[in-house]
Design an enzyme around this catalytic site. Structure first.
Site, PDB file in Angstrom:
ATOM      1  N   HIS A  38       0.829  -1.205   0.000  1.00 16.90           N
ATOM      2  CA  HIS A  38       0.000   0.000   0.000  1.00 16.90           C
ATOM      3  C   HIS A  38       0.870   1.265   0.000  1.00 16.90           C
ATOM      4  CE1 HIS A  38       0.995  -0.564   4.267  1.00 16.90           C
ATOM      5  NE2 HIS A  38       0.936   0.761   4.341  1.00 16.90           N
ATOM      6  N   HIS A 123       5.543   6.169  -2.244  1.00 17.14           N
ATOM      7  CA  HIS A 123       6.317   4.932  -2.362  1.00 17.14           C
ATOM      8  C   HIS A 123       5.538   3.777  -1.739  1.00 17.14           C
ATOM      9  CE1 HIS A 123       7.079   5.882   1.840  1.00 17.14           C
ATOM     10  NE2 HIS A 123       7.418   4.616   2.000  1.00 17.14           N
TER      11      HIS A 123
END
Length: 179
Positions: A38, A123
């Site tokens: 995630h 990221h």
């Protein structure tokens, strides 16, 4: 309870690409489980149930449109000589839209006393490194040109994280969909 705001990785192509990368790279690190991949928009930490209710109301007020993010680029935190996290980044446009969404989440949670300790950097964590393993730049360079795929971002979730000896177990508390 321990909670955070996140965008899940749901594209099978991206998950398969990340799985291939995790199995091919030669570093001494623990891969993040594929179902846990995630973007963390904001980590909120340990909070009470009544604060969760206020967070849910605040998050429901966030309005945004669907957008595409291309997953590419590999990096580490905090630095190559002493890596603790290996991550996959995004294209510039998708990264900018993720950053805007993270800022919107931050802005609605600010009145509840939640602040961010560092600027959002789009990221996905794919490895966690416990032991000192030294410079892994040469190994990362073998994979730096991989394009992991593209995913449409259609919503984000408030997630609960329960830490266990086998790693974190995440559950959804609420989902906010794009308009």
């Amino acid at each position: 309870m321990r909670v955070f705001v996140a965008i899940e990785i749901t594209s099978d192509k991206i998950i398969n690409s990340i799985s291939k990368f995790q199995s091919e790279i030669n570093i001494n690190a623990k891969p993040v489980e594929l179902h846990n991949l995630h973007f963390t928009l904001q980590f909120l930490g340990e909070i009470s149930q009544d604060v969760v209710e206020k967070i849910i109301v605040a998050l429901k007020s966030v309005k945004f449109s669907k957008f595409m993010v291309d997953f590419k680029g590999i990096g580490v935190f905090p630095k190559l000589k002493f890596p603790r996290i290996v991550w996959i980044g995004t294209d510039e446009k998708g990264g900018k839209l993720l950053t805007e969404l993270a800022k919107n989440v931050e802005n609605v949670l600010l009145p509840l006393g939640f602040t961010v300790d560092k600027p959002f950097k789009p990221h996905i964590t794919v490895f966690r490194i416990k032991n000192k393993i030294g410079d892994i730049e040469k190994e990362l360079n073998k994979f730096k040109l991989i394009d992991f795929g593209t995913q449409e971002i259609t919503g984000f979730k408030l997630k609960q994280s329960v830490l266990s000896s086998n790693g974190p177990v995440y559950s959804d508390l609420i989902e906010v969909k794009a308009v």
